[in-house]
Write an enzyme that holds these catalytic residues in place. Sequence first.
Site, PDB file in Angstrom:
ATOM      1  N   THR A  98      28.806  78.901  67.057  1.00 24.60           N
ATOM      2  CA  THR A  98      27.529  79.377  67.614  1.00 24.60           C
ATOM      3  C   THR A  98      27.676  80.726  68.310  1.00 24.60           C
ATOM      4  OG1 THR A  98      26.410  77.262  67.771  1.00 24.60           O
ATOM      5  CG2 THR A  98      25.810  78.913  69.417  1.00 24.60           C
ATOM      6  N   THR A 132      27.793  86.409  80.195  1.00 26.83           N
ATOM      7  CA  THR A 132      28.316  85.802  81.416  1.00 26.83           C
ATOM      8  C   THR A 132      29.370  86.688  82.084  1.00 26.83           C
ATOM      9  OG1 THR A 132      29.772  83.995  82.132  1.00 26.83           O
ATOM     10  CG2 THR A 132      29.845  84.515  79.822  1.00 26.83           C
ATOM     11  N   ASP A 133      29.558  86.483  83.387  1.00 26.24           N
ATOM     12  CA  ASP A 133      30.639  87.196  84.089  1.00 26.24           C
ATOM     13  C   ASP A 133      32.017  86.682  83.681  1.00 26.24           C
ATOM     14  OD1 ASP A 133      30.583  84.708  85.386  1.00 26.24           O
ATOM     15  OD2 ASP A 133      30.359  85.518  87.409  1.00 26.24           O
ATOM     16  N   GLU A 134      32.064  85.516  83.010  1.00 27.02           N
ATOM     17  CA  GLU A 134      33.368  84.907  82.707  1.00 27.02           C
ATOM     18  C   GLU A 134      34.180  85.735  81.704  1.00 27.02           C
ATOM     19  OE1 GLU A 134      33.396  80.646  82.410  1.00 27.02           O
ATOM     20  OE2 GLU A 134      31.577  80.488  83.622  1.00 27.02           O
ATOM     21  N   TYR A 158      35.519  79.241  75.806  1.00 28.47           N
ATOM     22  CA  TYR A 158      34.124  79.631  76.046  1.00 28.47           C
ATOM     23  C   TYR A 158      34.014  81.129  76.329  1.00 28.47           C
ATOM     24  CZ  TYR A 158      29.910  80.584  78.786  1.00 28.47           C
ATOM     25  OH  TYR A 158      28.756  81.158  79.280  1.00 28.47           O
ATOM     26  N   SER A 161      34.810  83.354  73.414  1.00 24.92           N
ATOM     27  CA  SER A 161      33.765  83.401  72.373  1.00 24.92           C
ATOM     28  C   SER A 161      32.578  84.255  72.839  1.00 24.92           C
ATOM     29  CB  SER A 161      33.317  81.988  71.984  1.00 24.92           C
ATOM     30  OG  SER A 161      32.643  81.359  73.054  1.00 24.92           O
ATOM     31  N   LYS A 162      32.262  84.199  74.133  1.00 22.63           N
ATOM     32  CA  LYS A 162      31.185  85.058  74.648  1.00 22.63           C
ATOM     33  C   LYS A 162      31.625  86.528  74.629  1.00 22.63           C
ATOM     34  CE  LYS A 162      27.665  84.157  76.174  1.00 22.63           C
ATOM     35  NZ  LYS A 162      26.313  83.963  75.549  1.00 22.63           N
ATOM     36  N   VAL A 214      36.127  66.802  92.472  1.00 23.66           N
ATOM     37  CA  VAL A 214      36.459  68.206  92.734  1.00 23.66           C
ATOM     38  C   VAL A 214      37.770  68.521  92.021  1.00 23.66           C
ATOM     39  CG1 VAL A 214      37.147  69.809  94.565  1.00 23.66           C
ATOM     40  CG2 VAL A 214      35.253  68.204  94.939  1.00 23.66           C
TER      41      VAL A 214
HETATM   42  P1  NAD Z   1      22.770  75.512  77.787  1.00 22.80           P
HETATM   43  O1  NAD Z   1      24.026  74.948  77.228  1.00 22.80           O
HETATM   44  O2  NAD Z   1      22.033  74.768  78.857  1.00 22.80           O
HETATM   45  O3  NAD Z   1      21.709  75.777  76.623  1.00 22.80           O
HETATM   46  C1  NAD Z   1      22.055  76.329  75.394  1.00 22.80           C
HETATM   47  C2  NAD Z   1      20.879  76.158  74.456  1.00 22.80           C
HETATM   48  O4  NAD Z   1      21.233  76.761  73.189  1.00 22.80           O
HETATM   49  C3  NAD Z   1      20.536  74.691  74.147  1.00 22.80           C
HETATM   50  O5  NAD Z   1      19.139  74.504  74.177  1.00 22.80           O
HETATM   51  C4  NAD Z   1      21.075  74.476  72.741  1.00 22.80           C
HETATM   52  O6  NAD Z   1      20.365  73.488  72.005  1.00 22.80           O
HETATM   53  C5  NAD Z   1      20.904  75.858  72.138  1.00 22.80           C
HETATM   54  N1  NAD Z   1      21.825  76.121  71.021  1.00 22.80           N
HETATM   55  C6  NAD Z   1      23.153  75.850  70.964  1.00 22.80           C
HETATM   56  N2  NAD Z   1      23.646  76.224  69.771  1.00 22.80           N
HETATM   57  C7  NAD Z   1      22.606  76.756  69.056  1.00 22.80           C
HETATM   58  C8  NAD Z   1      22.483  77.324  67.771  1.00 22.80           C
HETATM   59  N3  NAD Z   1      23.554  77.418  66.958  1.00 22.80           N
HETATM   60  N4  NAD Z   1      21.272  77.778  67.380  1.00 22.80           N
HETATM   61  C9  NAD Z   1      20.189  77.681  68.199  1.00 22.80           C
HETATM   62  N5  NAD Z   1      20.253  77.145  69.419  1.00 22.80           N
HETATM   63  C10 NAD Z   1      21.440  76.689  69.858  1.00 22.80           C
HETATM   64  O7  NAD Z   1      23.168  76.970  78.286  1.00 22.80           O
HETATM   65  P2  NAD Z   1      22.579  77.834  79.489  1.00 22.80           P
HETATM   66  O8  NAD Z   1      23.317  77.490  80.720  1.00 22.80           O
HETATM   67  O9  NAD Z   1      21.112  77.760  79.465  1.00 22.80           O
HETATM   68  O10 NAD Z   1      23.051  79.300  79.056  1.00 22.80           O
HETATM   69  C11 NAD Z   1      22.214  80.134  78.272  1.00 22.80           C
HETATM   70  C12 NAD Z   1      22.940  81.444  78.026  1.00 22.80           C
HETATM   71  O11 NAD Z   1      23.247  82.069  79.270  1.00 22.80           O
HETATM   72  C13 NAD Z   1      24.281  81.271  77.304  1.00 22.80           C
HETATM   73  O12 NAD Z   1      24.422  82.333  76.383  1.00 22.80           O
HETATM   74  C14 NAD Z   1      25.309  81.378  78.403  1.00 22.80           C
HETATM   75  O13 NAD Z   1      26.534  81.885  77.918  1.00 22.80           O
HETATM   76  C15 NAD Z   1      24.640  82.355  79.350  1.00 22.80           C
HETATM   77  N6  NAD Z   1      24.994  82.229  80.766  1.00 22.80           N
HETATM   78  C16 NAD Z   1      24.969  81.014  81.397  1.00 22.80           C
HETATM   79  C17 NAD Z   1      25.266  80.938  82.756  1.00 22.80           C
HETATM   80  C18 NAD Z   1      25.196  79.623  83.505  1.00 22.80           C
HETATM   81  O14 NAD Z   1      25.567  79.565  84.695  1.00 22.80           O
HETATM   82  N7  NAD Z   1      24.705  78.537  82.904  1.00 22.80           N
HETATM   83  C19 NAD Z   1      25.596  82.094  83.467  1.00 22.80           C
HETATM   84  C20 NAD Z   1      25.615  83.331  82.781  1.00 22.80           C
HETATM   85  C21 NAD Z   1      25.304  83.384  81.441  1.00 22.80           C
HETATM   86  P1  TYD Z   2      30.942  74.730  85.971  1.00 24.73           P
HETATM   87  O1  TYD Z   2      29.646  74.320  86.563  1.00 24.73           O
HETATM   88  O2  TYD Z   2      31.486  73.981  84.795  1.00 24.73           O
HETATM   89  O3  TYD Z   2      30.822  76.296  85.645  1.00 24.73           O
HETATM   90  P2  TYD Z   2      31.971  77.383  85.227  1.00 24.73           P
HETATM   91  O4  TYD Z   2      33.233  76.680  84.917  1.00 24.73           O
HETATM   92  O5  TYD Z   2      31.356  77.995  84.007  1.00 24.73           O
HETATM   93  O6  TYD Z   2      32.072  78.300  86.393  1.00 24.73           O
HETATM   94  O7  TYD Z   2      32.034  74.676  87.113  1.00 24.73           O
HETATM   95  C1  TYD Z   2      31.878  75.428  88.307  1.00 24.73           C
HETATM   96  C2  TYD Z   2      33.129  75.236  89.134  1.00 24.73           C
HETATM   97  O8  TYD Z   2      33.189  73.876  89.562  1.00 24.73           O
HETATM   98  C3  TYD Z   2      34.403  75.493  88.352  1.00 24.73           C
HETATM   99  O9  TYD Z   2      35.347  76.122  89.221  1.00 24.73           O
HETATM  100  C4  TYD Z   2      34.887  74.098  87.985  1.00 24.73           C
HETATM  101  C5  TYD Z   2      34.399  73.243  89.137  1.00 24.73           C
HETATM  102  N1  TYD Z   2      34.065  71.832  88.799  1.00 24.73           N
HETATM  103  C6  TYD Z   2      34.586  70.780  89.566  1.00 24.73           C
HETATM  104  O10 TYD Z   2      35.349  71.015  90.536  1.00 24.73           O
HETATM  105  N2  TYD Z   2      34.250  69.499  89.242  1.00 24.73           N
HETATM  106  C7  TYD Z   2      33.444  69.206  88.189  1.00 24.73           C
HETATM  107  O11 TYD Z   2      33.200  67.997  87.914  1.00 24.73           O
HETATM  108  C8  TYD Z   2      32.891  70.283  87.411  1.00 24.73           C
HETATM  109  C9  TYD Z   2      31.990  70.015  86.246  1.00 24.73           C
HETATM  110  C10 TYD Z   2      33.220  71.594  87.761  1.00 24.73           C
END
Ligand code: NAD
Ligand code: TYD
Length: 355
Positions: A98, A132-134, A158, A161-162, A214
Amino acid sequence: MILVTGGAGFIGANFVLDWLAHSDEPVVNLDLLTYAGNRENLAALANDPRHIFVHGDIGDATLLAQLLETHQPRAVLNFAAESHVDRSIHAPEEFIQTNVVGTFRLLEAVRAYWSKLDGDARNAFRLLHVSTDEVYGSLGKDAPAFSETHRYEPNSPYSASKAASDHLVRAYHHTYGLPVLTTNCSNNYGPFHFPEKLIPLMIVNALADKALPVYGDGQQIRDWLYVKDHCSAIRRVLEAGTIGEVYNVGGWNEKPNLDIVHTVCALLDELRARADGKSYAEQITYVTDRPGHDRRYAIDASKIERELGWKPAETFDTGIRKTIAWYLDNQAWVTNVQSGAYREWVEKNYAERAA
Ligand code: NAD
Ligand code: TYD
């Protein structure tokens, strides 16, 4: 109209709801409805003709070409992704499909569509890629926050891939002149956040009388932004961002995970006290750390503030209160997302993390 991908997920659904609250410009919403996609997130738009939902894959070139041709969007916003680091450690393949192949197919379809537009429509068109910042990797304790020029050092499948998708987007601008914009945002939280991620998992587990797991010492730092502030930043970048530029989005809210968990517990103690009168913090359990766990993320958001005048509306204190209130008011949503597939994931991820 605009075409949004991934608009049934956490941030995408918030974006679509927010977009239609601010304007009458219709949205075509293409989403594969993976485990993370949920049409219930869009229930408020069920009878709204401004929202057209399409169930499909961003990797489906034929479908993309047909959607672009039929709807003639003036912008495409790419939210669709596999987004959970722990899942990318267990099963990276979908992330490549994806996030990398899917973004590539989207770029190809958009390039073909855009190159046939003429005059004003071609000049006005934008592809906004949500990232993402990651991708920048992990920061040392005292290192300055990530700016847009920080080198890419992704550490998880993850983030790698981003990062690959960001590079493709950049290359399509440099090579083909495609009018792209990229945003790299810090960790979001708020309504409709799937309870596999830290904040909603802690809320849901606390209320269900389960352990609050945690990872490691809980001193990893994330930079938290309320999801609606991310949505307003994306709207602003789409409106006024310079083609080809990257904008880092964040709220200057760095916090160690353990502080986040204690804040969630304290607010739940206040709003929905445990029957035995003890604090939810009693449920905190330290479990085995995530492999390759990034220690610290922090966003330097000065470029978007300076150039586009964007600022978050919420502080962490106001945003987390709204978030907890939302989960308490939406118990049916929580119950519905905790399907068999969700329980299987929780079993797989936490069973092997010895307390
Ligand atoms: P999410 O996992 O909640 O939602 C992803 C959505 O994409 C879902 O609705 C899923 O069904 C859809 N999807 C997955 N594969 C697909 C495909 N092949 N075709 C069409 N739709 C597809 O993710 P999110 O947290 O809402 O993140 C959205 C975007 O923001 C992502 O690109 C993520 O990398 C980026 N982002 C997320 C965060 C965060 O904290 N969640 C922070 C910064 C950036
Ligand atoms: P997460 O929400 O998965 O976001 P990201 O890894 O993309 O930052 O996790 C946020 C932080 O919380 C990360 O340092 C991992 C930690 N974490 C826990 O300590 N326990 C948990 O059960 C989960 C899901 C995350």
